[in-house]
Enzyme design. Sequence first.
Site, short mmCIF file in Angstrom:
data_model
loop_
_atom_site.label_atom_id
_atom_site.label_comp_id
_atom_site.label_asym_id
_atom_site.label_seq_id
_atom_site.Cartn_x
_atom_site.Cartn_y
_atom_site.Cartn_z
CG HIS A 23 -22.77 -8.97 -30.15
ND1 HIS A 23 -21.74 -9.84 -29.90
CD2 HIS A 23 -22.88 -8.18 -29.04
CE1 HIS A 23 -21.25 -9.60 -28.69
NE2 HIS A 23 -21.91 -8.59 -28.14
N GLY A 92 -10.32 -2.50 -21.08
CA GLY A 92 -11.48 -3.29 -20.66
C GLY A 92 -12.75 -2.47 -20.49
CB ALA A 93 -13.52 1.06 -20.61
N GLY A 94 -14.54 -1.36 -22.97
CA GLY A 94 -15.40 -1.52 -24.14
C GLY A 94 -15.09 -0.50 -25.22
CB SER A 96 -11.84 -1.03 -29.56
OG SER A 96 -13.01 -1.65 -29.86
CB SER A 97 -7.81 -0.86 -25.00
OG SER A 97 -8.42 -1.97 -24.38
CB SER A 98 -7.31 -5.60 -27.41
OG SER A 98 -8.63 -5.83 -27.77
CD GLU A 130 -8.56 -8.22 -30.26
OE1 GLU A 130 -8.24 -7.15 -30.80
OE2 GLU A 130 -8.85 -8.33 -29.07
CG ASP A 142 -13.96 -3.52 -32.03
OD1 ASP A 142 -15.08 -3.05 -32.30
OD2 ASP A 142 -13.78 -4.39 -31.17
C1 GLA Z 1 -16.26 -6.59 -29.77
C2 GLA Z 1 -15.68 -7.24 -31.03
C3 GLA Z 1 -16.32 -6.65 -32.28
C4 GLA Z 1 -17.85 -6.70 -32.20
C5 GLA Z 1 -18.33 -6.13 -30.86
C6 GLA Z 1 -19.82 -6.29 -30.67
O1 GLA Z 1 -15.92 -5.25 -29.70
O2 GLA Z 1 -14.29 -7.04 -31.08
O3 GLA Z 1 -15.86 -7.33 -33.42
O4 GLA Z 1 -18.34 -7.99 -32.41
O5 GLA Z 1 -17.68 -6.74 -29.76
O6 GLA Z 1 -20.52 -5.53 -31.58
#
Ligand code: GLA
Length: 327
Positions: A23, A92-94, A96-98, A130, A142
Amino acid sequence: MAATDPLACVFWAPGRVNLIGEHTDYSGGLVLPVALDVGVTVRVTRLGRRLRVTSPDGDAQRYAEAVAAELAGRGFLVVGVEAEVSTTLPIGAGLSSSAALGVALALALTTVSGETLDALELAGVAQRAETRATGVPCGIMDQAASILGRVGDAVLLDTGSLHFEHVRLPTDHAIVVVDSGVRRRLEHSAYAARRAELERGLAGSRDPVAQRRVRHVRTENERVREVVQILRSTPVETSRLGAIFREAHESLRVDYEVSTPELDELVELAYAHGASAARMTGAGFGGSIVALVPAERASRFTDDIVAAYSGTATARIGRAAAGACER
Ligand code: GLA
């Protein structure tokens, strides 16, 4: 260029796991992600007038339209394509698939249209696409990781200046990603609210919530610097890495309020089962943790943490891989 032979036009973009710097990428801060060896493939099967992109979850078309709109906005003449999307990334697992989808599509559409963009411009196109497609005001981390990844390295990116460097990862540790099984989509999460609270704080608000968001970002940027310094010294002081990852997780839990009880449990379990360092990774609100685990213990660790977790987790050993390319 492969555009004359569309059946051979295949583009690949990896997902990422962020080691530290969470973040921070929408206020010009530092991030340290790693591109993984799982990702999204876009196979262009025909060139034409229409843009038709199919994917198993049906989401790809709106991303493709958003990417095409961003490219058109830069004055590019975007060729229509028919394309199929497939993925080896859990959605959706965090991981960054999208973003991987956006990058693969941006690379595909620029290449078949005979246009070129440098790596971070392409990342910027995918980032804005996105936001256009989902309404999530995400940062550039990402997409940048998906393009700049290098085998065996993390990417240190200053999201303010867009200066980046590769940072070698210790070969005696494995990166393990443990998915909590709690699915979330950022458009349904408080991501945009967190960003707005941070911006209020940065603009000088004395509101305690806004102040906590600012404190997280200030301390997190410092932690990224420290982690890079540790990774660049020999021997790598893993106990220090562990302490910083713990602080980072606490800061995300208490000051940024994006962790969940499931992620907290997994982080505790990771340390209990021999991880040198562990914390939640990505936006939070569900998704995964990242753990650095001594290489010889990694395979046992994945079994142990899945068995000990109160929910249904999936643990994978991640390999730091190269960024997006035409295959
Ligand atoms: C998501 C967002 C990123 C980043 C992270 C948190 O993955 O796409 O740009 O802000 O959350 O670090």
